[in-house]
Design an enzyme around this catalytic site. Sequence first.
Site, PDB file in Angstrom:
ATOM      1  N   LEU A  65      32.953  28.236   1.362  1.00 41.70           N
ATOM      2  CA  LEU A  65      33.865  27.608   0.401  1.00 41.70           C
ATOM      3  C   LEU A  65      33.419  26.178   0.108  1.00 41.70           C
ATOM      4  O   LEU A  65      32.652  25.594   0.872  1.00 41.70           O
ATOM      5  CB  LEU A  65      35.278  27.629   0.990  1.00 41.70           C
ATOM      6  CG  LEU A  65      35.825  29.050   1.202  1.00 41.70           C
ATOM      7  CD1 LEU A  65      36.958  29.068   2.223  1.00 41.70           C
ATOM      8  CD2 LEU A  65      36.275  29.636  -0.135  1.00 41.70           C
ATOM      9  N   PRO A  66      33.923  25.597  -1.009  1.00 44.04           N
ATOM     10  CA  PRO A  66      33.394  24.293  -1.416  1.00 44.04           C
ATOM     11  C   PRO A  66      33.623  23.152  -0.404  1.00 44.04           C
ATOM     12  O   PRO A  66      32.670  22.457  -0.059  1.00 44.04           O
ATOM     13  CB  PRO A  66      34.133  24.008  -2.734  1.00 44.04           C
ATOM     14  CG  PRO A  66      34.544  25.348  -3.254  1.00 44.04           C
ATOM     15  CD  PRO A  66      34.794  26.196  -2.031  1.00 44.04           C
ATOM     16  N   THR A  96      30.005  23.483   4.002  1.00 41.49           N
ATOM     17  CA  THR A  96      29.738  22.141   4.524  1.00 41.49           C
ATOM     18  C   THR A  96      31.043  21.348   4.444  1.00 41.49           C
ATOM     19  O   THR A  96      31.538  21.066   3.349  1.00 41.49           O
ATOM     20  CB  THR A  96      28.646  21.424   3.695  1.00 41.49           C
ATOM     21  OG1 THR A  96      27.488  22.247   3.652  1.00 41.49           O
ATOM     22  CG2 THR A  96      28.286  20.087   4.320  1.00 41.49           C
ATOM     23  N   LYS A 171      24.018  18.966   9.604  1.00 38.78           N
ATOM     24  CA  LYS A 171      23.913  19.324   8.177  1.00 38.78           C
ATOM     25  C   LYS A 171      24.021  18.091   7.271  1.00 38.78           C
ATOM     26  O   LYS A 171      23.257  17.945   6.309  1.00 38.78           O
ATOM     27  CB  LYS A 171      25.017  20.349   7.851  1.00 38.78           C
ATOM     28  CG  LYS A 171      25.229  20.640   6.386  1.00 38.78           C
ATOM     29  CD  LYS A 171      24.050  21.322   5.727  1.00 38.78           C
ATOM     30  CE  LYS A 171      24.293  21.456   4.227  1.00 38.78           C
ATOM     31  NZ  LYS A 171      23.112  21.908   3.511  1.00 38.78           N
ATOM     32  N   LYS A 246      30.069  15.084  -2.397  1.00 44.49           N
ATOM     33  CA  LYS A 246      30.977  15.386  -1.273  1.00 44.49           C
ATOM     34  C   LYS A 246      30.256  15.215   0.065  1.00 44.49           C
ATOM     35  O   LYS A 246      30.748  14.555   0.979  1.00 44.49           O
ATOM     36  CB  LYS A 246      31.500  16.814  -1.413  1.00 44.49           C
ATOM     37  CG  LYS A 246      32.303  17.297  -0.216  1.00 44.49           C
ATOM     38  CD  LYS A 246      32.250  18.802  -0.014  1.00 44.49           C
ATOM     39  CE  LYS A 246      30.877  19.339   0.175  1.00 44.49           C
ATOM     40  NZ  LYS A 246      30.727  20.650   0.760  1.00 44.49           N
TER      41      LYS A 246
HETATM   42  P1  NAD Z   1      30.351  27.272  -5.426  1.00 40.90           P
HETATM   43  O1  NAD Z   1      31.253  26.275  -6.039  1.00 40.90           O
HETATM   44  O2  NAD Z   1      29.265  27.900  -6.233  1.00 40.90           O
HETATM   45  O3  NAD Z   1      31.201  28.485  -4.773  1.00 40.90           O
HETATM   46  C1  NAD Z   1      32.399  28.337  -4.079  1.00 40.90           C
HETATM   47  C2  NAD Z   1      33.206  29.605  -4.293  1.00 40.90           C
HETATM   48  O4  NAD Z   1      34.407  29.535  -3.518  1.00 40.90           O
HETATM   49  C3  NAD Z   1      33.642  29.813  -5.754  1.00 40.90           C
HETATM   50  O5  NAD Z   1      33.212  31.091  -6.203  1.00 40.90           O
HETATM   51  C4  NAD Z   1      35.164  29.704  -5.693  1.00 40.90           C
HETATM   52  O6  NAD Z   1      35.814  30.524  -6.642  1.00 40.90           O
HETATM   53  C5  NAD Z   1      35.438  30.151  -4.275  1.00 40.90           C
HETATM   54  N1  NAD Z   1      36.739  29.718  -3.758  1.00 40.90           N
HETATM   55  C6  NAD Z   1      37.301  28.492  -3.775  1.00 40.90           C
HETATM   56  N2  NAD Z   1      38.510  28.515  -3.175  1.00 40.90           N
HETATM   57  C7  NAD Z   1      38.712  29.789  -2.753  1.00 40.90           C
HETATM   58  C8  NAD Z   1      39.765  30.451  -2.072  1.00 40.90           C
HETATM   59  N3  NAD Z   1      40.857  29.796  -1.693  1.00 40.90           N
HETATM   60  N4  NAD Z   1      39.644  31.774  -1.811  1.00 40.90           N
HETATM   61  C9  NAD Z   1      38.529  32.441  -2.187  1.00 40.90           C
HETATM   62  N5  NAD Z   1      37.482  31.875  -2.858  1.00 40.90           N
HETATM   63  C10 NAD Z   1      37.578  30.557  -3.119  1.00 40.90           C
HETATM   64  O7  NAD Z   1      29.722  26.543  -4.126  1.00 40.90           O
HETATM   65  P2  NAD Z   1      28.378  26.911  -3.364  1.00 40.90           P
HETATM   66  O8  NAD Z   1      27.225  26.234  -4.040  1.00 40.90           O
HETATM   67  O9  NAD Z   1      28.327  28.369  -3.109  1.00 40.90           O
HETATM   68  O10 NAD Z   1      28.625  26.115  -1.992  1.00 40.90           O
HETATM   69  C11 NAD Z   1      29.524  26.571  -0.998  1.00 40.90           C
HETATM   70  C12 NAD Z   1      29.375  25.670   0.223  1.00 40.90           C
HETATM   71  O11 NAD Z   1      27.995  25.708   0.672  1.00 40.90           O
HETATM   72  C13 NAD Z   1      29.691  24.192  -0.051  1.00 40.90           C
HETATM   73  O12 NAD Z   1      30.343  23.645   1.066  1.00 40.90           O
HETATM   74  C14 NAD Z   1      28.318  23.558  -0.246  1.00 40.90           C
HETATM   75  O13 NAD Z   1      28.330  22.185   0.078  1.00 40.90           O
HETATM   76  C15 NAD Z   1      27.478  24.378   0.711  1.00 40.90           C
HETATM   77  N6  NAD Z   1      26.040  24.496   0.376  1.00 40.90           N
HETATM   78  C16 NAD Z   1      25.623  24.744  -0.901  1.00 40.90           C
HETATM   79  C17 NAD Z   1      24.260  24.846  -1.153  1.00 40.90           C
HETATM   80  C18 NAD Z   1      23.720  25.118  -2.557  1.00 40.90           C
HETATM   81  O14 NAD Z   1      22.502  24.986  -2.761  1.00 40.90           O
HETATM   82  N7  NAD Z   1      24.560  25.495  -3.523  1.00 40.90           N
HETATM   83  C19 NAD Z   1      23.325  24.716  -0.128  1.00 40.90           C
HETATM   84  C20 NAD Z   1      23.788  24.511   1.169  1.00 40.90           C
HETATM   85  C21 NAD Z   1      25.154  24.399   1.405  1.00 40.90           C
END
Ligand code: NAD
Length: 298
Positions: A65-66, A96, A171, A246
């Site tokens: 999740l975000p 994260t 991280k 963030k």
């Molecule tokens: P994203 O915004 O693409 O996806 C997050 C998903 O969570 C969305 O599909 C959203 O609809 C869903 N969501 C939000 N609240 C929800 C709830 N209550 N119930 C169900 N679903 C819910 O984000 P992402 O890029 O996939 O990143 C997710 C996490 O991973 C973050 O913490 C980010 O910092 C970390 N991260 C991302 C990357 C990257 O390259 N994108 C790399 C490493 C770590």
Amino acid sequence: MANVAFIGLGNMGGPMAANLAKAGHQVRVFDLSESALAQAEAQGCIACASAADTVVDVDYVISMLPADHHVLGVYLGDQGLAAQLQAGTLVIDCSTISAETARNLGAQLQQHGLRFIDAPVSGGVAGAQAGTLTFICGGAADAVEEAKVVLEAMGKNIFHAGDTGAGQVAKICNNMLLSVLMVGTSEALQLGRAHGLDERVLSEIMLQSSGRNWTLEVYNPCPGVMENAPASKGYQGGFLVDLMAKDLGLAQQAALASGAMTPMGSLTLNLYRSWSQLGHGQEDFSSIFNYVTPKTKA
Ligand code: NAD
């Protein structure tokens, strides 16, 4: 094979859940986005109507999740999973979030008889798709060992950084460094370009010289240099500017709490926040390349 609940099917969670299903695990998924749910279903997952519906007879719950409040809401909110999971279930949060939130969540889940590890990832969307992520885990050693049953379907490096929350600390150290590398690489490419150099040639020179780093290897911020990098796809589909901001905020909170000196991290936090305020928060973080364009000389 394990029964797994997976919550959060965004840029990272979508391909991670798909890889779990591909490895033969039964994966019950939920996301607020219907299109993300439909895509996961097409990739072999079982779409559920709510987070609560995913946790029927599961051995593991994985969330991606975000930010902190999304994670707390899913586990400890009104319909929170903490009260619905069977005692002994292992909860693996890959989002994260702050180390403090991870520690508090772990303690509260423990009161419900549940086990918890924080397992944030590195490797980006390409790593999530290829199943080559690095998992950086915090928690009890036996729980981290057990989690490998599912983590190995999504990644190739699994580190145990220490107790609960330690995965998050490692991280944010990594992402703070990544932001510095991304801004520095962008500056160097823009400087060369302003003096007539071809970005592809300059990238190759730096890649084979002492400026070599991960952004030049797999994530070049200049459009057209690397076909599969977000920069060549309109800065869509990678790691959002808002998510980097963030993480940099989390790094600064941790620095303040410990007295660590992080001048570069503080600078990149301000750059990413201001780039977001200019309307670029939903672009990939490599779009910072466009913030450091040469200004017209007076
Ligand atoms: P994203 O915004 O693409 O996806 C997050 C998903 O969570 C969305 O599909 C959203 O609809 C869903 N969501 C939000 N609240 C929800 C709830 N209550 N119930 C169900 N679903 C819910 O984000 P992402 O890029 O996939 O990143 C997710 C996490 O991973 C973050 O913490 C980010 O910092 C970390 N991260 C991302 C990357 C990257 O390259 N994108 C790399 C490493 C770590």
